[in-house]
Design a protein around this motif. Structure first.
Motif: not given
Length: 140
Positions: A2-12, A99-110
């Motif tokens: 198992k591999n757990t990665l901290k990711v950020t959303v680039d596009a939806i 879209e609610r979870y992936f706020d590009p203005a504040d990527p560290t919110a979630y």
């Protein structure tokens, strides 16, 4: 494994397949130093229909008093602007509200995590052989 990665959303992207079924495509930016061979192996396992191994992709979101989990389907990875992103799909659900979870203005919110797990078969391909059974029928 198992591999757990901290990711950020680039596009939806919300779209429909050839049968008209809606789905959501997510581009998740992988952190630098990610073991891409492990991700490629997991993706190839999902594409093989006769593989004895099983690979699962799970997206977990924490933050804002909320904790959500989705099972995703891998569509591979690609490079965008010198960044590696994993391309994943999930059936469209309007209650998901990605879209609610992936706020590009504040990527560290979630906190967004991608769990990639490869489960190897627990039973051997062939049954256990007894060495004495082979020698009974043969003589030299």
């Amino acid at each position: 494994m198992k591999n757990t990665l901290k990711v950020t959303v680039d596009a939806i992207k919300h779209e429909r397949d050839k049968d008209g079924v809606p789905f959501t495509t997510l581009h998740l930016e992988l952190p630098s130093g990610t073991d891409l061979k492990f991700l490629q192996r997991a993706h190839l396992i999902t594409r093989k229909k006769e593989s004895r191994e099983v690979a699962t992709f799970t997206l977990r979101i924490y933050g804002g008093g909320d904790r959500r989990t989705w099972r995703l389907t891998s569509k591979g990875s690609k490079t965008k602007d010198y960044r590696v992103v994993a391309v994943l799909e999930v059936y469209f659900n309007e209650q998901a509200r990605f879209e609610r979870y992936f706020d590009p203005a504040d990527p560290t919110a979630y906190d967004v995590e991608l769990d990639v797990e490869i489960e190897e078969p627990t039973t051997p391909l062939f049954g256990k052989r007894d060495d004495d059974s082979e020698s009974e029928g043969m003589s030299a």
